[in-house]
Write a protein that holds these residues in place. Structure first.
Motif, PDB file in Angstrom:
ATOM      1  N   GLU A   5       1.056 -36.799  -3.845  1.00 11.69           N
ATOM      2  CA  GLU A   5       1.688 -35.589  -4.366  1.00 11.69           C
ATOM      3  C   GLU A   5       2.446 -34.930  -3.221  1.00 11.69           C
ATOM      4  O   GLU A   5       1.900 -34.767  -2.126  1.00 11.69           O
ATOM      5  N   GLN A   7       4.602 -31.545  -2.040  1.00 14.07           N
ATOM      6  CA  GLN A   7       5.037 -30.179  -2.288  1.00 14.07           C
ATOM      7  C   GLN A   7       6.167 -29.882  -1.310  1.00 14.07           C
ATOM      8  O   GLN A   7       5.952 -29.868  -0.102  1.00 14.07           O
ATOM      9  N   ASN A   8       7.365 -29.674  -1.851  1.00 18.09           N
ATOM     10  CA  ASN A   8       8.566 -29.491  -1.061  1.00 18.09           C
ATOM     11  C   ASN A   8       8.825 -27.997  -0.859  1.00 18.09           C
ATOM     12  O   ASN A   8       9.143 -27.289  -1.803  1.00 18.09           O
ATOM     13  N   GLU A   9       8.679 -27.543   0.382  1.00 20.16           N
ATOM     14  CA  GLU A   9       8.879 -26.132   0.706  1.00 20.16           C
ATOM     15  C   GLU A   9      10.349 -25.734   0.605  1.00 20.16           C
ATOM     16  O   GLU A   9      10.674 -24.618   0.227  1.00 20.16           O
ATOM     17  N   HIS A  11      12.795 -26.850  -1.459  1.00 17.59           N
ATOM     18  CA  HIS A  11      13.282 -26.673  -2.837  1.00 17.59           C
ATOM     19  C   HIS A  11      12.233 -26.078  -3.764  1.00 17.59           C
ATOM     20  O   HIS A  11      12.486 -25.951  -4.964  1.00 17.59           O
ATOM     21  N   GLN A  12      11.068 -25.730  -3.228  1.00 13.66           N
ATOM     22  CA  GLN A  12       9.970 -25.198  -4.022  1.00 13.66           C
ATOM     23  C   GLN A  12       9.713 -26.094  -5.241  1.00 13.66           C
ATOM     24  O   GLN A  12       9.651 -25.644  -6.375  1.00 13.66           O
ATOM     25  N   SER A  13       9.585 -27.399  -4.963  1.00 14.98           N
ATOM     26  CA  SER A  13       9.356 -28.363  -6.033  1.00 14.98           C
ATOM     27  C   SER A  13       8.090 -29.165  -5.756  1.00 14.98           C
ATOM     28  O   SER A  13       7.518 -29.100  -4.669  1.00 14.98           O
ATOM     29  N   HIS A  14       7.683 -29.920  -6.744  1.00 15.16           N
ATOM     30  CA  HIS A  14       6.464 -30.715  -6.674  1.00 15.16           C
ATOM     31  C   HIS A  14       6.765 -32.055  -7.327  1.00 15.16           C
ATOM     32  O   HIS A  14       7.279 -32.103  -8.434  1.00 15.16           O
ATOM     33  N   GLU A  15       6.495 -33.148  -6.618  1.00 14.88           N
ATOM     34  CA  GLU A  15       6.745 -34.465  -7.183  1.00 14.88           C
ATOM     35  C   GLU A  15       5.669 -35.440  -6.746  1.00 14.88           C
ATOM     36  O   GLU A  15       4.887 -35.146  -5.848  1.00 14.88           O
ATOM     37  N   GLU A  33      17.280 -35.752  -2.752  1.00 13.04           N
ATOM     38  CA  GLU A  33      17.548 -34.362  -3.110  1.00 13.04           C
ATOM     39  C   GLU A  33      17.844 -34.242  -4.606  1.00 13.04           C
ATOM     40  O   GLU A  33      18.161 -35.232  -5.258  1.00 13.04           O
ATOM     41  N   PRO A  34      17.798 -33.037  -5.156  1.00 14.98           N
ATOM     42  CA  PRO A  34      18.168 -32.844  -6.560  1.00 14.98           C
ATOM     43  C   PRO A  34      19.610 -33.270  -6.864  1.00 14.98           C
ATOM     44  O   PRO A  34      19.923 -33.667  -7.987  1.00 14.98           O
ATOM     45  N   HIS A  62       2.725 -31.572   2.397  1.00 15.72           N
ATOM     46  CA  HIS A  62       3.555 -30.369   2.393  1.00 15.72           C
ATOM     47  C   HIS A  62       4.727 -30.671   3.311  1.00 15.72           C
ATOM     48  O   HIS A  62       4.519 -30.960   4.488  1.00 15.72           O
TER      49      HIS A  62
END
Length: 95
Positions: A5, A7-9, A11-15, A33-34, A62
């Motif tokens: 898991e 947690q991308n600080e 982009h405040q995303s979770h993948e 990236e998005p 993280h």
């Protein structure tokens, strides 16, 4: 394969991704990236949490985008160089 898991600080995303080995704190990681481009990320923290299913521990990373070379981030404190009386730079000094 290890399911991790992330947690991308930045982009405040979770993948969730699958990797062959567990990266360590301080190492770099390439993530998409998005907008579809790939970027470098620094691993800030690593911990394990018990999964919702069974007696399995899931690793969490993280991450934060690696700053570009020469770029100053807000977390970095600027400390001017300390010089001696004849103009030489001190290698280490506590001010």
């Amino acid at each position: 394969m290890i399911e991790i898991e992330i947690q991308n600080e930045t982009h405040q995303s979770h993948e969730r991704i699958k990797m062959a080995v567990m990266p360590r704190i301080g190492e770099g990681l390439r993530l998409q990236e998005p907008d579809g481009f790939w970027a470098s990320y620094d691993i800030l923290d690593l911990w394990y949490q018990k999964a919702d299913y069974g007696d399995i521990w899931v690793p969490y990373l993280h991450v934060r985008m690696t700053p570009a070379e020469g770029e100053v981030t807000p977390q970095q404190d600027f400390q001017p160089e300390l010089r001696t009386m004849n103009g030489g730079i001190l290698p280490f000094a506590i001010s």
